[in-house]
Design an enzyme around this catalytic site. Structure first.
Site, mmCIF file in Angstrom:
data_model
loop_
_atom_site.group_PDB
_atom_site.id
_atom_site.type_symbol
_atom_site.label_atom_id
_atom_site.label_comp_id
_atom_site.label_asym_id
_atom_site.label_seq_id
_atom_site.Cartn_x
_atom_site.Cartn_y
_atom_site.Cartn_z
ATOM 1 N N ASP A 104 1.251 -0.962 0.226
ATOM 2 C CA ASP A 104 -0.034 0.311 -0.187
ATOM 3 C C ASP A 104 1.311 1.380 0.189
ATOM 4 O O ASP A 104 0.074 2.485 -1.034
ATOM 5 C CB ASP A 104 -0.845 0.541 1.049
ATOM 6 C CG ASP A 104 -1.693 1.182 1.221
ATOM 7 O OD1 ASP A 104 -2.983 1.290 0.380
ATOM 8 O OD2 ASP A 104 -1.410 2.212 1.940
ATOM 9 N N ASP A 107 4.421 0.874 4.125
ATOM 10 C CA ASP A 107 4.371 -0.597 5.308
ATOM 11 C C ASP A 107 4.614 -2.089 4.241
ATOM 12 O O ASP A 107 4.500 -1.138 2.880
ATOM 13 C CB ASP A 107 3.474 -0.752 6.226
ATOM 14 C CG ASP A 107 1.907 0.069 4.925
ATOM 15 O OD1 ASP A 107 2.104 -0.641 3.556
ATOM 16 O OD2 ASP A 107 1.314 0.270 5.331
ATOM 17 N N TYR A 255 -7.610 2.533 8.612
ATOM 18 C CA TYR A 255 -6.354 2.914 7.862
ATOM 19 C C TYR A 255 -7.429 3.169 6.680
ATOM 20 O O TYR A 255 -7.125 4.230 5.830
ATOM 21 C CB TYR A 255 -5.879 1.484 7.251
ATOM 22 C CG TYR A 255 -5.558 1.004 8.978
ATOM 23 C CD1 TYR A 255 -3.920 1.637 9.492
ATOM 24 C CD2 TYR A 255 -6.052 0.362 9.572
ATOM 25 C CE1 TYR A 255 -3.193 1.371 10.839
ATOM 26 C CE2 TYR A 255 -5.503 -0.224 11.566
ATOM 27 C CZ TYR A 255 -4.025 0.389 11.562
ATOM 28 O OH TYR A 255 -3.212 -0.483 12.295
ATOM 29 N N GLU A 500 5.889 9.636 3.327
ATOM 30 C CA GLU A 500 4.495 8.552 3.552
ATOM 31 C C GLU A 500 4.817 8.326 2.112
ATOM 32 O O GLU A 500 3.626 8.977 1.365
ATOM 33 C CB GLU A 500 4.208 7.865 4.025
ATOM 34 C CG GLU A 500 4.154 6.657 3.647
ATOM 35 C CD GLU A 500 3.433 5.866 4.834
ATOM 36 O OE1 GLU A 500 3.394 4.302 4.634
ATOM 37 O OE2 GLU A 500 2.505 6.371 5.947
#
Length: 527
Positions: A104, A107, A255, A500
């Site tokens: 994704d 991670d 999430y 990220e």
């Protein structure tokens, strides 16, 4: 001396008056031009892909590489020296091969909802701008990355009413800092079914498969038919078993919480109409479901969670290109989608009277602090698509209240957002890793932060998260979260809000860059 000074003073005063009047006249002329439209004559229809815009071509090639970095499974023709095979047993406890798909973000999780959205947007980009991608040698890499996702989605849908939507435990995954190649913890599966509905994720997966079926229709008709079969089944499942997956599976909400499923149902039906030509899908989006879910006349932001703006632009395509072929029974409803799409466009254009005021001083659309680049890039992608719809059909103007704008205005807005991402911003930093002379070096990404030869396990790996050294591996093509509203950016591995990257960010930047990679583009029917 005194008389001459007074004379010079009078001249100076008159000069200032003349300048003020001139500025006022220019402002009035500009406003009038905006109000009455630049011209009733549309811009010329572009031909085949024009001259290559080198910066966008280079950025497109770079951005596509992030999909290779995110690939799970047994890698074929691996071009990333610090990546290797991983998660080969994913799905084995259900006798499924779920080894493919994309991780994704930074991670090692596979979340089906944003992954399916990634596939849908990548498909849309290929369908609209595949000729331009091909012109600069990037069509094949885009198709290969798309198929890596859809192979996973096919296997994740083993029966009509079962869809596996997650691989991995996010709590356990986030308690580790390790490369996917050395993962040893369990990889549990989560599914939606008739007892645990998830209309949002099932419909988004249907949209991904329907749009991808069009991408592969000519090159692999058998694969295309398989995708379309799954898309139809998933849409029926989503429609008949309404419910939000993150309400039924609360642990997911941390999430990728879904704020509703109506937008995905309309989005999926829109793609299924394009893929099948079946009027029942038009009936779906223009009938009661449109009344219930479309929020006509209320512009929204396009994202992994809300597909309404994308649906409005996609259905506008039918009015632009196929209005004469559409039954009158659907015309009124489709016009509502187009009217709302125009409201979206008017909210984006900086000179529009209905323009959103939420922008940075450097001109970047501002919606959210976390992953701030997602919305401006997605908005720019929709804007340039709409611009090309107008240009190709010789639609000269877009009316925003009493002001009028051209396709070029929309394209200029899209370029402004792309250029900001690529370094034309107060920080003079590219947010696309690997592009330009200055880009983030501390990307929040496990694989990129850990040396290739390291065997660090779950807990030992945190020394690489905490390291003060730049990443040993460059996450080429990663579009990071982006700047804050005050146009600051903290390049730190622990700053996941800004550093990220995500695969869905990659899909939207690939779409935007594909639309700008040549100086002209003419979209064509892909049905």
């Amino acid at each position: 001396m005194g008389e001459k000074s007074r004379s010079r003073g009078r001249c100076c005063c008159w000069f200032i008056v003349i300048v003020i009047v001139a500025v006022a006249v220019v402002a009035i002329v500009y406003t009038v031009k905006k109000k009455i439209g630049h011209s009733n004559n549309p811009d010329p229809v572009p031909g085949p892909p024009g001259a290559v815009e080198q910066k966008y071509s280079s950025a497109l090639k770079i951005s596509l590489q992030f999909f290779d970095i995110q690939k799970s499974g047994k890698l074929v023709n691996n071009k990333i020296p610090w990546r290797g095979d991983s998660a080969l047993k994913d799905g084995s406890q259900a006798n499924l091969d779920l080894s493919k798909g994309l991780y994704d973000a930074g991670d090692n999780m596979k979340f089906g909802f944003p992954m399916a959205f990634t596939a849908t947007v990548l498909s849309w980009a290929i369908l609209e701008y595949g000729d331009q991608m091909d012109h600069v040698g990037q069509l094949e890499p885009a198709q290969v990355s798309l198929k890596w996702i859809t192979d996973f989605l096919i296997n994740a849908h083993p029966s009509e009413n079962t869809l596996y939507i997650q691989v991995g435990d996010p709590v356990a995954d986030h308690d580790c800092w390790q490369k996917p190649e050395v993962m040893t913890e369990k990889r549990p599966l989560i599914q939606v079914n008739t007892s645990c509905s998830g209309s949002d994720v099932a419909a988004e997966t249907a949209a991904a498969m329907a749009s991808a079926s069009l991408v592969f229709k000519k090159s692999d008709s058998t694969y295309s038919s398989t995708l379309l079969k799954h898309a139809k089944q998933l849409f029926t499942f989503a429609d008949k078993n309404e419910g939000s997956y993150s309400e039924n599976i609360p642990e997911i909400a941390t999430y990728y919480n879904s704020t509703g499923y109506g937008d995905e149902l309309l989005w999926a039906a829109s793609w299924l109409y394009h893929a099948t030509g079946d009027d029942s899908y038009l009936d779906y989006v223009t009938g009661q479901n449109g009344e219930d879910y479309a929020n006509w006349d209320s512009p929204t932001w396009f994202s992994w969670d809300n597909k309404l703006a994308g649906t409005q632009v996609l259905l506008s395509r039918l009015i632009f290109f196929k209005e004469k072929d559409i039954s009158n029974a659907y015309s009124s409803g489709l016009q509502k989608y187009r009217k709302t799409a125009e409201a979206v466009m008017c909210s984006l254009l900086p000179d529009s009277p209905t323009a959103t005021k939420d922008r940075t001083d450097g001109g970047l659309i501002w919606v959210a602090e976390w992953n701030s680049l997602q919305h401006p890039v997605a908005s720019a992608f929709l804007a340039v698509i709409y611009s090309d719809y107008m240009l190709t059909t010789q639609t000269p103007n877009l009316d925003c209240s009493s002001f009028s704008f051209t396709p070029s205005d929309l394209r200029d807005f899209a370029k402004s957002q792309a250029d900001y991402v690529l370094g034309k911003n107060p920080m003079e930093m590219s947010f696309l890793v690997g592009y330009g002379d200055k880009f983030p070096e501390f990307v929040h990404h496990r694989g990129a932060s850990i040396p290739k030869d390291s065997k660090s396990g779950c807990k030992e790996g945190f020394k690489w998260l905490d390291s003060t050294d730049p990443n040993p591996n460059v996450a080429t093509g990663a579009l990071v979260g982006g700047p804050f509203l005050n146009e600051t950016f903290i390049d730190a591995r622990n700053n996941s809000m800004q550093t990220e990257p995500t695969t869905y960010n990659s899909a939207i930047i690939v779409g935007l860059l594909s639309s700008l990679v040549t100086t002209s583009s003419a979209v064509q029917s892909f049905t």
